[in-house]
Design a protein around this motif. Structure first.
Motif, PDB file in Angstrom:
ATOM      1  N   UNK A  22      -5.605  -1.977  -4.054  1.00  0.00           N
ATOM      2  CA  UNK A  22      -4.760  -3.128  -4.383  1.00  0.00           C
ATOM      3  C   UNK A  22      -3.550  -2.707  -5.211  1.00  0.00           C
ATOM      4  N   UNK A  23      -3.786  -1.922  -6.263  1.00  0.00           N
ATOM      5  CA  UNK A  23      -2.676  -1.550  -7.129  1.00  0.00           C
ATOM      6  C   UNK A  23      -1.720  -0.574  -6.438  1.00  0.00           C
ATOM      7  N   UNK A  24      -2.209   0.224  -5.502  1.00  0.00           N
ATOM      8  CA  UNK A  24      -1.310   1.081  -4.727  1.00  0.00           C
ATOM      9  C   UNK A  24      -0.395   0.242  -3.848  1.00  0.00           C
ATOM     10  N   UNK A  25      -0.937  -0.771  -3.215  1.00  0.00           N
ATOM     11  CA  UNK A  25      -0.119  -1.672  -2.391  1.00  0.00           C
ATOM     12  C   UNK A  25       0.838  -2.472  -3.270  1.00  0.00           C
ATOM     13  N   UNK A  26       0.418  -2.805  -4.461  1.00  0.00           N
ATOM     14  CA  UNK A  26       1.264  -3.579  -5.371  1.00  0.00           C
ATOM     15  C   UNK A  26       2.521  -2.818  -5.761  1.00  0.00           C
ATOM     16  N   UNK A  27       2.428  -1.510  -5.952  1.00  0.00           N
ATOM     17  CA  UNK A  27       3.585  -0.749  -6.402  1.00  0.00           C
ATOM     18  C   UNK A  27       4.544  -0.354  -5.278  1.00  0.00           C
ATOM     19  N   UNK A  30       8.091  -2.216  -5.533  1.00  0.00           N
ATOM     20  CA  UNK A  30       8.977  -1.789  -6.616  1.00  0.00           C
ATOM     21  C   UNK A  30       9.659  -0.470  -6.266  1.00  0.00           C
ATOM     22  N   UNK A  31       8.953   0.423  -5.557  1.00  0.00           N
ATOM     23  CA  UNK A  31       9.579   1.665  -5.147  1.00  0.00           C
ATOM     24  C   UNK A  31      10.638   1.428  -4.067  1.00  0.00           C
ATOM     25  N   UNK A  32      10.382   0.483  -3.176  1.00  0.00           N
ATOM     26  CA  UNK A  32      11.395   0.130  -2.172  1.00  0.00           C
ATOM     27  C   UNK A  32      12.617  -0.463  -2.866  1.00  0.00           C
ATOM     28  N   UNK A  33      12.391  -1.335  -3.836  1.00  0.00           N
ATOM     29  CA  UNK A  33      13.513  -1.937  -4.570  1.00  0.00           C
ATOM     30  C   UNK A  33      14.311  -0.869  -5.309  1.00  0.00           C
ATOM     31  N   UNK A  45      20.375  -8.148  -2.634  1.00  0.00           N
ATOM     32  CA  UNK A  45      19.436  -9.267  -2.685  1.00  0.00           C
ATOM     33  C   UNK A  45      18.050  -8.833  -2.199  1.00  0.00           C
ATOM     34  N   UNK A  46      18.020  -7.863  -1.291  1.00  0.00           N
ATOM     35  CA  UNK A  46      16.728  -7.347  -0.821  1.00  0.00           C
ATOM     36  C   UNK A  46      15.952  -6.673  -1.941  1.00  0.00           C
ATOM     37  N   UNK A  47      16.658  -5.941  -2.790  1.00  0.00           N
ATOM     38  CA  UNK A  47      15.993  -5.290  -3.920  1.00  0.00           C
ATOM     39  C   UNK A  47      15.409  -6.294  -4.893  1.00  0.00           C
ATOM     40  N   UNK A  48      16.142  -7.381  -5.131  1.00  0.00           N
ATOM     41  CA  UNK A  48      15.631  -8.423  -6.024  1.00  0.00           C
ATOM     42  C   UNK A  48      14.420  -9.127  -5.419  1.00  0.00           C
ATOM     43  N   UNK A  53       8.411  -9.863  -5.215  1.00  0.00           N
ATOM     44  CA  UNK A  53       7.110  -9.649  -4.560  1.00  0.00           C
ATOM     45  C   UNK A  53       6.212  -8.804  -5.457  1.00  0.00           C
ATOM     46  N   UNK A  54       6.774  -7.779  -6.081  1.00  0.00           N
ATOM     47  CA  UNK A  54       6.014  -6.940  -7.005  1.00  0.00           C
ATOM     48  C   UNK A  54       5.459  -7.773  -8.159  1.00  0.00           C
ATOM     49  N   UNK A  55       6.293  -8.634  -8.749  1.00  0.00           N
ATOM     50  CA  UNK A  55       5.839  -9.468  -9.869  1.00  0.00           C
ATOM     51  C   UNK A  55       4.732 -10.425  -9.443  1.00  0.00           C
TER      52      UNK A  55
END
Length: 167
Positions: A22-27, A30-33, A45-48, A53-55
């Motif tokens: 779960x936590x691997x998928x969660x991060x 943020x790396x894409x952003x 806007x994609x990064x935001x 989604x990360x939050x």
């Protein structure tokens, strides 16, 4: 253990393998952003949206806790925020405690396993055992003194009390 709006919450995590997944998928978002922010000089806007989604994933990841209510019910709040599990405390037959886990065994034979840190688990077991509706038993499955943190806690309290008396 956190007290919010007058209710004490005892946080838990699922099995270790599920937590890692779960936590691997969660991060990932943020790396894409961060890579989108690096590629452009402006804020895309994609990064935001990936940060949002990360939050949301982080919020869902920390949304796992127990609440012992005043009507002798144990609320097991998990990732499914629309349907919390409400269990009668009197239906808990046994609580099996190890160094990292806590297993609730119910009268119908079902069992649920939760991973908890040391101190929230200790305070949860104390609150559950002191509840008048709890008629089950608490079984410590770690019989080694080096792993039994209840004895460490008890010895720590005794040492502090003896140091105060000597002063």
């Amino acid at each position: 253990m956190i007290k919010i709006f007058g209710k004490v919450r005892y946080h838990w995590q699922p099995e270790l393998s599920w937590s890692i997944i779960y936590w691997s998928i969660t991060f990932i978002p943020i790396f894409i952003a961060m890579s989108l922010f690096y590629e452009r000089g402006t804020v895309p806007i994609g990064g935001l949206s990936f940060i949002a989604v990360f939050m949301i994933f982080v919020g869902f990841g920390f949304h796992r806790y127990f609440i012992i209510s005043e009507d002798n019910k144990l609320w097991i709040i998990s990732l499914n925020i629309l349907k919390p599990l409400k269990v009668d405390i009197a239906s808990i037959k046994k609580v099996e405690v190890t160094k990292t886990t806590l297993a609730l065994v119910f009268e119908d034979g079902k069992s649920r396993l939760f991973h908890m840190r040391k101190w929230p688990k200790k305070y949860f077991i104390d609150a559950l055992a002191l509840n008048p509706a709890f008629k089950g038993e608490v079984e410590l499955l770690d019989h080694l003194d080096s792993l039994d943190y209840f004895k460490f806690y008890q010895n720590d309290k005794k040492e502090k009390a003896s140091l105060r008396n000597q002063s």
